[in-house]
Design an enzyme around this catalytic site. Structure first.
Site, short mmCIF file in Angstrom:
data_model
loop_
_atom_site.label_atom_id
_atom_site.label_comp_id
_atom_site.label_asym_id
_atom_site.label_seq_id
_atom_site.Cartn_x
_atom_site.Cartn_y
_atom_site.Cartn_z
N CYS A 250 0.90 -1.18 0.00
CA CYS A 250 0.00 0.00 0.00
C CYS A 250 0.92 1.20 0.00
O CYS A 250 1.16 1.83 1.03
CB CYS A 250 -0.86 0.00 1.26
SG CYS A 250 -1.95 -1.41 1.39
N PRO A 253 1.55 7.74 -0.52
CA PRO A 253 2.33 8.51 -1.51
C PRO A 253 3.81 8.18 -1.56
O PRO A 253 4.57 8.89 -2.21
CB PRO A 253 2.11 9.96 -1.05
CG PRO A 253 1.95 9.85 0.44
CD PRO A 253 1.26 8.53 0.69
N GLY A 254 4.23 7.15 -0.85
CA GLY A 254 5.61 6.69 -1.05
C GLY A 254 6.59 7.05 0.04
O GLY A 254 7.81 6.87 -0.14
N GLY A 255 6.10 7.55 1.16
CA GLY A 255 7.01 7.92 2.25
C GLY A 255 7.87 6.75 2.69
O GLY A 255 9.10 6.89 2.86
N ASP A 298 -5.40 -3.52 -7.11
CA ASP A 298 -5.88 -3.96 -5.81
C ASP A 298 -4.95 -5.10 -5.40
O ASP A 298 -4.94 -6.15 -6.04
CB ASP A 298 -7.33 -4.44 -5.94
CG ASP A 298 -7.82 -5.09 -4.66
OD1 ASP A 298 -7.03 -5.26 -3.72
OD2 ASP A 298 -9.01 -5.45 -4.61
N CYS A 370 -1.74 3.60 11.09
CA CYS A 370 -1.59 4.85 11.85
C CYS A 370 -2.84 5.00 12.71
O CYS A 370 -3.45 6.05 12.77
CB CYS A 370 -1.35 6.05 10.95
SG CYS A 370 -2.57 6.27 9.66
C1 LIG Z 1 -1.77 4.36 4.84
S1 LIG Z 1 -1.77 4.67 3.17
C2 LIG Z 1 -0.13 4.19 2.72
C3 LIG Z 1 0.94 5.21 3.07
C4 LIG Z 1 2.28 4.88 2.46
N1 LIG Z 1 2.74 3.56 2.84
C5 LIG Z 1 3.36 5.88 2.85
O1 LIG Z 1 4.12 5.64 3.77
O2 LIG Z 1 3.44 6.92 2.19
C6 LIG Z 1 -2.71 3.34 2.57
C7 LIG Z 1 -2.73 3.20 1.04
O3 LIG Z 1 -3.39 1.97 0.74
C8 LIG Z 1 -3.97 2.11 -0.53
N2 LIG Z 1 -4.94 1.00 -0.70
C9 LIG Z 1 -6.18 0.87 -0.17
N3 LIG Z 1 -6.73 -0.28 -0.53
C10 LIG Z 1 -5.82 -0.92 -1.31
C11 LIG Z 1 -5.80 -2.17 -2.01
N4 LIG Z 1 -6.84 -3.00 -1.95
N5 LIG Z 1 -4.70 -2.48 -2.72
C12 LIG Z 1 -3.65 -1.64 -2.77
N6 LIG Z 1 -3.61 -0.45 -2.13
C13 LIG Z 1 -4.68 -0.10 -1.42
C14 LIG Z 1 -4.58 3.50 -0.48
O4 LIG Z 1 -4.78 4.01 -1.79
C15 LIG Z 1 -3.50 4.27 0.29
O5 LIG Z 1 -2.64 4.93 -0.59
#
Ligand SMILES: C[S@@+](CC[C@H](N)C(=O)[O-])C[C@H]1O[C@@H](n2cnc3c(N)ncnc32)[C@H](O)[C@@H]1O
Length: 427
Positions: A250, A253-255, A298, A370
């Site tokens: 997931c 934005p790539g942090g 997904d 988080c």
């Molecule tokens: C908590 S954020 C991730 C933050 C990221 N790891 C960072 O550190 O910048 C969760 C992410 O999960 C993605 N997401 C939600 N459901 C998903 C799925 N079924 N498959 C892949 N990504 C998914 C969302 O679009 C979102 O960008």
């Protein structure tokens, strides 16, 4: 201030109707190109602040009215004005005067007298009104009752400090790129630019008075990234070594994607279901001059993206209630419902099940949220371990220390946001 009050009023009303604060603010910027950067800053402050303290301001308003305010626009206008009176340095007479004129502009000229009386009454009886409003938990903590009750049950020792920390302004924390600099060198560089800062983690630097990222030395050249100190634990905990095949499930934005890549040469696949958010991963990779394979999919639909080769490391930074980062996103207080926790927990469970299939034997999966709610964290992992005999939970490093709270749970405080980590190994 008049126009600013009205735009903030429309913004918070839109959030109350279910919309995301940042999206609404972006629309307001586009709709009102005449606003100066100072006015835009004021719209942001009034919107963020009113949503942050809105539950408390509502209790204050209830003390000032004989019967509940039926009109939503007028109610938000009064909450904004109360926020200004209580939390900003604007002159009280100007706040009241503008609120009366804003009421007229919103089509409520007849309510000018009421707006004036309510706000002046607050100024006259501030101490008494505040004391009465804080009799209830909602008035004291400025959170919805269900949220307070949950934290009180889960963290009887810590919940008050946690809720208070969640009403503060979030710190601006940077991650120094270990390929490009050191914390000591970057602190010296900040000092040369008259930016006060201090180290707050192995590679984390907290800026004392937040500034625009463009003003940070070396930001565009990739010397630093903005990342909370708690989020900076992910990459070291996952312990990805040179040459490993790694999945960031997931990623946007790539942090954390970029942190993993700063630390080692990896064959990294970054998946996210939101293609527009995935574009931000690419921007961050470009700024930091790093490379990964990006896939918009997904992650649970393995057949749509997985080539059958298992991963030695997986980061599962799953979607969650974001209850640990509510000070950065105060709209969450208004948008979340108690039932959302179970909904997220179901989604997280399904993701974990899918990701476990693509983890190599002996490989490690770091589960991260988080959130501070245990259904998404400790209970999720305990349930997973009960279902999977081939999984064991590894201890975390001392850095993610826990003091009488469940292992891996970081509570929001002055240093960092609320986060949860569990490291699982396939045996
Ligand atoms: C908590 S954020 C991730 C933050 C990221 N790891 C960072 O550190 O910048 C969760 C992410 O999960 C993605 N997401 C939600 N459901 C998903 C799925 N079924 N498959 C892949 N990504 C998914 C969302 O679009 C979102 O960008």
């Amino acid at each position: 201030m008049l126009e600013v009050q009205q735009i903030a009023c429309a913004t918070v009303a839109a959030v109350r109707a279910g919309r995301n604060l940042n999206v609404v603010l972006a629309e307001q910027r586009a709709r009102h190109p005449q606003l100066t950067s100072q006015q835009l800053g004021a719209v942001n402050d009034l919107s963020y602040g009113t949503l942050r303290f809105g539950f408390q301001l509502d209790c204050i308003l209830a003390e000032l009215l004989n019967k509940p305010m039926q009109d939503a626009d007028l109610r938000w206008l009064l909450l904004i004005a109360l926020y200004q009176l209580e939390h900003t340095r604007a002159a009280p007479y100007a706040i009241v005067d503008h609120a009366v004129r804003s009421a007229a502009a919103l089509g409520h000229a007849h309510a000018g007298g009421l707006v004036n009386a309510v706000l002046r009454n607050f100024l006259r009886k501030r101490e008494e009104v505040l004391a009465k409003a804080k009799h209830s938990d909602v008035g004291r903590f400025a959170f919805p009752q269900w949220w307070i009750a949950r934290l009180c049950t889960q963290y009887p020792q810590h919940y008050a400090a946690m809720l208070e920390a969640c009403n503060t302004h979030p710190p601006l924390t940077l991650r120094v790129n270990c390929r490009r600099s050191t914390v000591a060198d970057y602190l010296a560089e900040l000092a040369r630019h008259d930016i006060a800062a201090a180290q707050t983690g192995a590679w984390a630097v907290r800026i004392q008075h937040p500034v625009a990222v463009e003003r940070l030395p070396g930001f565009s050249a990739g010397v630093v990234s903005v990342q909370d100190a708690a989020a900076q634990f992910a990459a070291p905990l996952l312990d990805a070594q040179n040459g490993m095949r790694v999945l960031d499930a997931c990623a946007a934005p790539g942090g954390k994607t970029t942190h993993l890549l700063e630390r080692a040469e990896l064959d990294l696949v970054a998946v996210d279901s939101d293609a527009s958010r995935l574009a931000r991963v690419q921007q961050n990779l470009d700024r930091l001059q790093l490379k990964a394979t990006l896939v918009a999919a997904d992650v649970q639909a393995l057949g749509s993206w997985w080539d059958g080769r298992p991963f030695e490391r997986i980061l599962a930074d799953v979607p969650c209630t974001a209850s640990g980062v509510v000070r950065r996103h105060p709209d969450i207080k208004w948008l979340r419902r108690a039932v959302d926790i179970a909904r997220f927990a179901t989604q997280q469970r399904a993701m974990l099940e899918a990701l476990w299939q693509v983890l190599a034997s002996g490989g490690k999966l770091l589960y991260a949220t988080c959130s501070v709610f245990d259904e998404e964290n400790t209970r999720q992992i305990d349930d997973f371990l009960a279902r999977h005999a081939d999984a064991r939970r590894l201890p975390l490093s001392e850095a993610v220390s826990t003091n009488g709270i469940p292992e891996g749970q970081l509570l929001p405080d002055n240093e960092h946001d609320g986060f949860f980590y569990a490291l699982l190994q396939k045996i």
